[in-house]
Design a protein around this motif. Structure first.
Motif, short mmCIF file in Angstrom:
data_model
loop_
_atom_site.label_atom_id
_atom_site.label_comp_id
_atom_site.label_asym_id
_atom_site.label_seq_id
_atom_site.Cartn_x
_atom_site.Cartn_y
_atom_site.Cartn_z
N UNK A 32 3.76 -25.36 -38.73
CA UNK A 32 5.04 -25.56 -38.07
C UNK A 32 4.92 -25.61 -36.55
N UNK A 33 4.10 -24.73 -35.98
CA UNK A 33 3.99 -24.62 -34.53
C UNK A 33 3.04 -25.65 -33.93
N UNK A 34 1.88 -25.82 -34.55
CA UNK A 34 0.80 -26.62 -33.96
C UNK A 34 0.47 -27.91 -34.70
N UNK A 35 1.03 -28.09 -35.88
CA UNK A 35 0.69 -29.27 -36.66
C UNK A 35 -0.64 -29.16 -37.36
N UNK A 36 -1.22 -27.96 -37.41
CA UNK A 36 -2.50 -27.76 -38.09
C UNK A 36 -2.29 -27.75 -39.60
N UNK A 41 4.07 -30.03 -36.90
CA UNK A 41 4.16 -29.58 -35.52
C UNK A 41 5.56 -29.09 -35.16
N UNK A 42 5.65 -28.58 -33.96
CA UNK A 42 6.86 -27.91 -33.49
C UNK A 42 8.09 -28.82 -33.47
N UNK A 43 7.98 -29.94 -32.81
CA UNK A 43 9.15 -30.82 -32.64
C UNK A 43 9.70 -31.31 -33.98
N UNK A 44 8.82 -31.78 -34.84
CA UNK A 44 9.25 -32.28 -36.15
C UNK A 44 9.81 -31.15 -37.01
N UNK A 45 9.19 -29.98 -36.95
CA UNK A 45 9.68 -28.85 -37.75
C UNK A 45 11.03 -28.39 -37.26
N UNK A 46 11.20 -28.29 -35.94
CA UNK A 46 12.51 -27.92 -35.41
C UNK A 46 13.57 -28.95 -35.81
N UNK A 47 13.22 -30.22 -35.76
CA UNK A 47 14.15 -31.26 -36.18
C UNK A 47 14.53 -31.12 -37.64
N UNK A 48 13.55 -30.87 -38.49
CA UNK A 48 13.81 -30.69 -39.92
C UNK A 48 14.70 -29.48 -40.16
#
Length: 154
Positions: A32-36, A41-48
């Motif tokens: 969620x934070x780093x896309x690992x 990653x952060x932006x996409x997870x926050x958007x979701x």
């Protein structure tokens, strides 16, 4: 009060619980934070979280930080009770809001509509001894309480 919050003993069982729980939770936070680990990653997870799930931004950020930095805190035994409480709340929220409708079992066969809640129950169960008695052996909390007991008070 802060000393009581950090207080722990040299319990080896809690050491195992907190390190293993941290190791299992961290990859979910890193996704969620780093896309690992195949995450977005952060932006996409926050958007979701905020658009698809209609979660408030503050809660979305706390979930991501709890699963990433909170997991690292568990591994190090730093603010163990706080980190374990955060993971417990996150897992409880995920269980109630998203996974309970999919039944108990994980989606091993790919035939369910989503993942069940057995993983979340295990994570919650592992948080409880850490909240009750702290991080145990080789924890930053234990180090802090021993080294700085003069500053932390009774």
């Amino acid at each position: 009060m802060f000393k009581a919050f950090l207080q722990t003993d040299n319990n080896f069982n809690n050491f195992i619980i907190r390190v293993m729980l941290g190791i299992v939770i961290f990859p979910h936070g890193a996704q969620k934070l780093l896309g690992w680990f195949g995450g977005h990653g952060l932006e996409a997870t926050l958007g979701f979280f905020t658009k698809q799930l209609e979660m408030p931004m503050a809660i979305a950020i706390l979930v991501i930080l709890g699963e990433s930095l909170g997991a690292l805190g568990l591994i190090a035994g730093f603010l163990t009770r706080f980190c374990a409480t955060g993971v417990l709340i996150i897992m409880g929220g995920a269980l109630v809001m998203f996974h309970s409708s999919n039944g108990f079992f994980m989606n091993w066969s790919g035939k369910q509509g989503g993942e069940g809640f057995e993983y979340h129950l295990l994570a919650i169960a592992l948080c409880l001894p850490l909240i009750i008695s702290g991080g145990g052996w080789f924890s930053a909390d234990g180090f802090i309480t021993k080294r700085f007991s003069l500053f932390l008070g009774k």
